[in-house]
Design a protein around this motif. Structure first.
Motif, PDB file in Angstrom:
ATOM      1  N   SER A  56      35.985  46.446  42.698  1.00 29.61           N
ATOM      2  CA  SER A  56      35.487  45.298  41.938  1.00 29.61           C
ATOM      3  C   SER A  56      36.201  45.136  40.604  1.00 29.61           C
ATOM      4  O   SER A  56      35.882  44.223  39.840  1.00 29.61           O
ATOM      5  N   ARG A  57      37.147  46.012  40.332  1.00 29.62           N
ATOM      6  CA  ARG A  57      37.923  45.928  39.086  1.00 29.62           C
ATOM      7  C   ARG A  57      39.389  45.584  39.325  1.00 29.62           C
ATOM      8  O   ARG A  57      40.033  44.993  38.467  1.00 29.62           O
ATOM      9  N   LEU A  58      39.910  45.993  40.473  1.00 30.83           N
ATOM     10  CA  LEU A  58      41.328  45.775  40.775  1.00 30.83           C
ATOM     11  C   LEU A  58      41.530  44.406  41.424  1.00 30.83           C
ATOM     12  O   LEU A  58      40.981  44.121  42.487  1.00 30.83           O
ATOM     13  N   ILE A  59      42.332  43.573  40.768  1.00 30.05           N
ATOM     14  CA  ILE A  59      42.671  42.253  41.305  1.00 30.05           C
ATOM     15  C   ILE A  59      44.111  42.328  41.800  1.00 30.05           C
ATOM     16  O   ILE A  59      45.060  42.196  41.022  1.00 30.05           O
ATOM     17  N   HIS A  60      44.283  42.586  43.098  1.00 34.11           N
ATOM     18  CA  HIS A  60      45.639  42.692  43.639  1.00 34.11           C
ATOM     19  C   HIS A  60      46.072  41.320  44.152  1.00 34.11           C
ATOM     20  O   HIS A  60      45.410  40.733  45.004  1.00 34.11           O
ATOM     21  N   VAL A  61      47.176  40.820  43.618  1.00 37.42           N
ATOM     22  CA  VAL A  61      47.629  39.473  43.965  1.00 37.42           C
ATOM     23  C   VAL A  61      48.829  39.528  44.900  1.00 37.42           C
ATOM     24  O   VAL A  61      49.672  40.418  44.806  1.00 37.42           O
ATOM     25  N   ARG A  62      48.860  38.564  45.827  1.00 40.45           N
ATOM     26  CA  ARG A  62      49.998  38.385  46.732  1.00 40.45           C
ATOM     27  C   ARG A  62      50.331  36.910  46.788  1.00 40.45           C
ATOM     28  O   ARG A  62      49.437  36.066  46.905  1.00 40.45           O
ATOM     29  N   HIS A  63      51.625  36.596  46.722  1.00 37.14           N
ATOM     30  CA  HIS A  63      52.060  35.201  46.704  1.00 37.14           C
ATOM     31  C   HIS A  63      51.545  34.455  47.927  1.00 37.14           C
ATOM     32  O   HIS A  63      51.656  34.924  49.062  1.00 37.14           O
ATOM     33  N   GLY A  64      50.970  33.276  47.668  1.00 36.84           N
ATOM     34  CA  GLY A  64      50.486  32.428  48.751  1.00 36.84           C
ATOM     35  C   GLY A  64      49.111  32.787  49.282  1.00 36.84           C
ATOM     36  O   GLY A  64      48.616  32.113  50.190  1.00 36.84           O
ATOM     37  N   LYS A  65      48.489  33.827  48.722  1.00 35.28           N
ATOM     38  CA  LYS A  65      47.177  34.262  49.188  1.00 35.28           C
ATOM     39  C   LYS A  65      46.102  33.929  48.148  1.00 35.28           C
ATOM     40  O   LYS A  65      46.357  33.981  46.946  1.00 35.28           O
ATOM     41  N   ALA A  66      44.892  33.615  48.640  1.00 34.09           N
ATOM     42  CA  ALA A  66      43.769  33.382  47.740  1.00 34.09           C
ATOM     43  C   ALA A  66      43.452  34.673  46.984  1.00 34.09           C
ATOM     44  O   ALA A  66      43.494  35.764  47.550  1.00 34.09           O
ATOM     45  N   ILE A  67      43.131  34.546  45.699  1.00 31.51           N
ATOM     46  CA  ILE A  67      42.837  35.731  44.891  1.00 31.51           C
ATOM     47  C   ILE A  67      41.360  36.070  45.056  1.00 31.51           C
ATOM     48  O   ILE A  67      40.482  35.561  44.347  1.00 31.51           O
ATOM     49  N   VAL A  68      41.111  36.913  46.033  1.00 29.22           N
ATOM     50  CA  VAL A  68      39.765  37.385  46.352  1.00 29.22           C
ATOM     51  C   VAL A  68      39.795  38.906  46.329  1.00 29.22           C
ATOM     52  O   VAL A  68      40.746  39.519  46.834  1.00 29.22           O
ATOM     53  N   PHE A  69      38.787  39.538  45.744  1.00 25.54           N
ATOM     54  CA  PHE A  69      38.785  40.999  45.666  1.00 25.54           C
ATOM     55  C   PHE A  69      37.356  41.519  45.724  1.00 25.54           C
ATOM     56  O   PHE A  69      36.404  40.754  45.850  1.00 25.54           O
ATOM     57  N   GLY A  70      37.222  42.846  45.612  1.00 32.03           N
ATOM     58  CA  GLY A  70      35.931  43.486  45.805  1.00 32.03           C
ATOM     59  C   GLY A  70      35.878  44.122  47.176  1.00 32.03           C
ATOM     60  O   GLY A  70      36.670  43.776  48.073  1.00 32.03           O
ATOM     61  N   SER A  71      34.948  45.040  47.396  1.00 32.57           N
ATOM     62  CA  SER A  71      34.875  45.763  48.668  1.00 32.57           C
ATOM     63  C   SER A  71      34.636  44.834  49.849  1.00 32.57           C
ATOM     64  O   SER A  71      35.106  45.085  50.955  1.00 32.57           O
ATOM     65  N   ASP A  72      33.921  43.729  49.616  1.00 34.24           N
ATOM     66  CA  ASP A  72      33.640  42.757  50.679  1.00 34.24           C
ATOM     67  C   ASP A  72      34.139  41.350  50.325  1.00 34.24           C
ATOM     68  O   ASP A  72      33.648  40.364  50.866  1.00 34.24           O
ATOM     69  N   GLY A  73      35.114  41.285  49.409  1.00 30.45           N
ATOM     70  CA  GLY A  73      35.616  39.979  48.992  1.00 30.45           C
ATOM     71  C   GLY A  73      34.588  39.169  48.231  1.00 30.45           C
ATOM     72  O   GLY A  73      34.622  37.937  48.257  1.00 30.45           O
ATOM     73  N   GLU A  74      33.693  39.856  47.533  1.00 32.43           N
ATOM     74  CA  GLU A  74      32.596  39.166  46.860  1.00 32.43           C
ATOM     75  C   GLU A  74      32.992  38.534  45.528  1.00 32.43           C
ATOM     76  O   GLU A  74      32.238  37.759  44.950  1.00 32.43           O
ATOM     77  N   LEU A  75      34.213  38.852  45.045  1.00 34.41           N
ATOM     78  CA  LEU A  75      34.677  38.301  43.779  1.00 34.41           C
ATOM     79  C   LEU A  75      35.955  37.502  44.008  1.00 34.41           C
ATOM     80  O   LEU A  75      36.713  37.756  44.947  1.00 34.41           O
ATOM     81  N   CYS A  76      36.212  36.553  43.116  1.00 31.86           N
ATOM     82  CA  CYS A  76      37.407  35.712  43.246  1.00 31.86           C
ATOM     83  C   CYS A  76      37.834  35.230  41.872  1.00 31.86           C
ATOM     84  O   CYS A  76      37.120  35.409  40.874  1.00 31.86           O
ATOM     85  N   VAL A  77      38.998  34.603  41.829  1.00 32.73           N
ATOM     86  CA  VAL A  77      39.521  34.031  40.587  1.00 32.73           C
ATOM     87  C   VAL A  77      39.545  32.514  40.725  1.00 32.73           C
ATOM     88  O   VAL A  77      40.010  31.977  41.738  1.00 32.73           O
ATOM     89  N   ILE A  78      39.024  31.837  39.698  1.00 41.33           N
ATOM     90  CA  ILE A  78      38.988  30.373  39.669  1.00 41.33           C
ATOM     91  C   ILE A  78      39.589  29.892  38.357  1.00 41.33           C
ATOM     92  O   ILE A  78      39.770  30.665  37.413  1.00 41.33           O
ATOM     93  N   ARG A  79      39.908  28.606  38.319  1.00 42.26           N
ATOM     94  CA  ARG A  79      40.382  28.010  37.079  1.00 42.26           C
ATOM     95  C   ARG A  79      39.183  27.664  36.198  1.00 42.26           C
ATOM     96  O   ARG A  79      38.158  27.189  36.668  1.00 42.26           O
ATOM     97  N   LYS A  80      39.349  27.925  34.896  1.00 48.28           N
ATOM     98  CA  LYS A  80      38.294  27.622  33.943  1.00 48.28           C
ATOM     99  C   LYS A  80      38.930  27.125  32.656  1.00 48.28           C
ATOM    100  O   LYS A  80      39.594  27.890  31.954  1.00 48.28           O
ATOM    101  N   GLY A  81      38.760  25.834  32.361  1.00 42.86           N
ATOM    102  CA  GLY A  81      39.406  25.260  31.186  1.00 42.86           C
ATOM    103  C   GLY A  81      40.912  25.347  31.322  1.00 42.86           C
ATOM    104  O   GLY A  81      41.484  24.942  32.338  1.00 42.86           O
ATOM    105  N   PHE A  82      41.561  25.915  30.302  1.00 42.65           N
ATOM    106  CA  PHE A  82      43.014  26.076  30.343  1.00 42.65           C
ATOM    107  C   PHE A  82      43.427  27.428  30.904  1.00 42.65           C
ATOM    108  O   PHE A  82      44.614  27.745  30.939  1.00 42.65           O
ATOM    109  N   GLY A  83      42.454  28.238  31.327  1.00 40.74           N
ATOM    110  CA  GLY A  83      42.777  29.567  31.819  1.00 40.74           C
ATOM    111  C   GLY A  83      42.164  29.860  33.167  1.00 40.74           C
ATOM    112  O   GLY A  83      41.885  28.959  33.964  1.00 40.74           O
ATOM    113  N   LEU A  84      41.960  31.154  33.428  1.00 38.52           N
ATOM    114  CA  LEU A  84      41.388  31.623  34.683  1.00 38.52           C
ATOM    115  C   LEU A  84      40.168  32.483  34.384  1.00 38.52           C
ATOM    116  O   LEU A  84      40.028  33.024  33.288  1.00 38.52           O
ATOM    117  N   ALA A  85      39.291  32.614  35.360  1.00 35.83           N
ATOM    118  CA  ALA A  85      38.089  33.424  35.197  1.00 35.83           C
ATOM    119  C   ALA A  85      37.713  34.043  36.527  1.00 35.83           C
ATOM    120  O   ALA A  85      38.118  33.571  37.600  1.00 35.83           O
TER     121      ALA A  85
END
Length: 362
Positions: free
Chosen positions: A249-278
């Motif tokens: 739930s802490r490691l955000i491993h990114v791969r080109h072309g893949k949705a940024i989803v993480f956590g033991s069961d994919g329960e967390l993700c990265v979204i756009r928020k304002g001018f940044g990401l959250a």
């Protein structure tokens, strides 16, 4: 495909350098398949027991045969620090250079020897303190080299002083009441310096580290790779939050072309928020709002926003290849200028000495 004109200095032959070419395009290939033992020198490895450098060394030794290059055309340049022993332990060419100045020496090699695969091995103190100026300019110039920064958030060789990546409040021999320095966000620094390749991996994640190293090896330009590693003597357990229970739930491993989803069961993700990401809970967002990682975008703002998800509190740490874009390299451009100078400059020394650019003082 965009290209620039460069040359092979030794032969003087004019060639086209394609921005899509691998960094290994001009490096001679090995005659036979290689194994990790072929890159193991006779030197006794001397780090403290449990040091993360051991697994990094083993990973690099296993990765190098996959490149298929002649060993005499690979060179590792280091500065000063525990990590800087690295060249001794590899059966390649190596330079144990000056504190913080490894990128400078590596620049000279990259410019004059396009037939080399040039690597820099450095630590968080070596590269970000005394060597900070040299690091950012090597990245800015996009010199064809790979910079591996071992980050243990401490000065190990000099026995445990705080470093430019130590967290606020860190108690060390040089900060007995706790550090009051705000640490660098290393990824943000590299992206701000216009690095064309930025990646990160944990020392204990051999698969993830190998993935980043192989991509960095082939990237034409400056490739910055941060390796988070443990110092069991002076900063033991500094990255335990990324290795033990709850690390998913802490490691955000990114791969080109893949949705940024993480956590033991994919329960967390990265979204756009304002001018940044959250970071958000996957169940609470529209799947269409989950960010698809684009390491190849020319816009550095996205990569910078991604780097800001990482913080020294280790709530979240981004790993993988964050940025990988093509841009003309300093060394290709320098060799092009040599060719043009030879074509346009008078070859007669006396003519040059007595030409229009001389004068007499009476």
């Amino acid at each position: 495909m965009t290209s620039v004109i460069s040359n092979d200095i030794d032969s003087g032959t004019r060639v086209g350098i394609d921005l899509g070419l691998s960094a290994l395009a001009d490096v001679p290939r090995a005659d036979e398949p290689q194994k990790a033992k072929d890159f193991t020198s006779s030197q006794e490895v001397r780090w403290c027991p449990g040091c993360g450098d051991y697994v990094i060394l083993a990973t690099v030794r296993s990765m190098l045969p996959q490149l298929g290059l002649k060993r005499e055309n690979i060179v590792f340049v280091s500065g000063i620090g525990c990590s800087s022993r690295f060249p001794y332990y590899l059966e390649t060419y190596g330079v144990h250079s000056i504190h913080g100045r490894a990128p400078t020496i590596a620049t000279g090699l990259a410019v004059t020897r396009p037939d080399l695969s040039v690597w820099v091995v450095t630590g968080d103190g070596d590269s970000l303190s005394i060597g900070g100026n040299h690091l950012i300019h090597a990245l800015r110039r996009n010199v064809n080299m790979r910079i591996l920064m071992f980050n243990n958030r401490i000065y190990g060789l000099t026995k445990g002083q705080y470093s430019p990546t130590s967290e606020v409040g860190k108690v060390t021999k040089s900060t007995p009441m706790g550090s009051i320095d705000a640490p660098f966000n290393t990824m943000s620094l590299a992206i701000g310096a216009e690095a064309t390749f930025v990646g990160r991996a944990l020392d204990s994640d051999r698969a993830g580290l190998t993935e980043v190293l192989l991509a960095a090896a082939q990237h034409r330009g400056s490739a910055f790779v941060e390796i988070l590693q443990d110092c069991p003597i002076f900063n033991d357990g500094s990255f335990d939050a990324l290795r033990k229970d709850g690390a998913d739930s802490r490691l955000i491993h990114v791969r080109h072309g893949k949705a940024i989803v993480f956590g033991s069961d994919g329960e967390l993700c990265v979204i756009r928020k304002g001018f940044g990401l959250a970071v958000a809970h996957t169940r609470d967002v529209d799947p269409a709002d989950i960010v698809i990682h684009d390491a190849h975008t020319d816009d550095p703002e996205y990569a910078y926003a991604l780097s800001r998800l990482s913080d020294q509190g280790l709530n979240y740490t981004v790993t993988g290849i964050v940025r990988q874009v093509a841009r003309p390299t300093y060394d290709d451009a320098a060799r092009e200028q040599v060719v043009r100078a030879k074509e346009t400059t008078a070859g007669d020394l006396q003519q040059v000495l007595h030409g229009n650019n001389t004068w007499t003082i009476s």
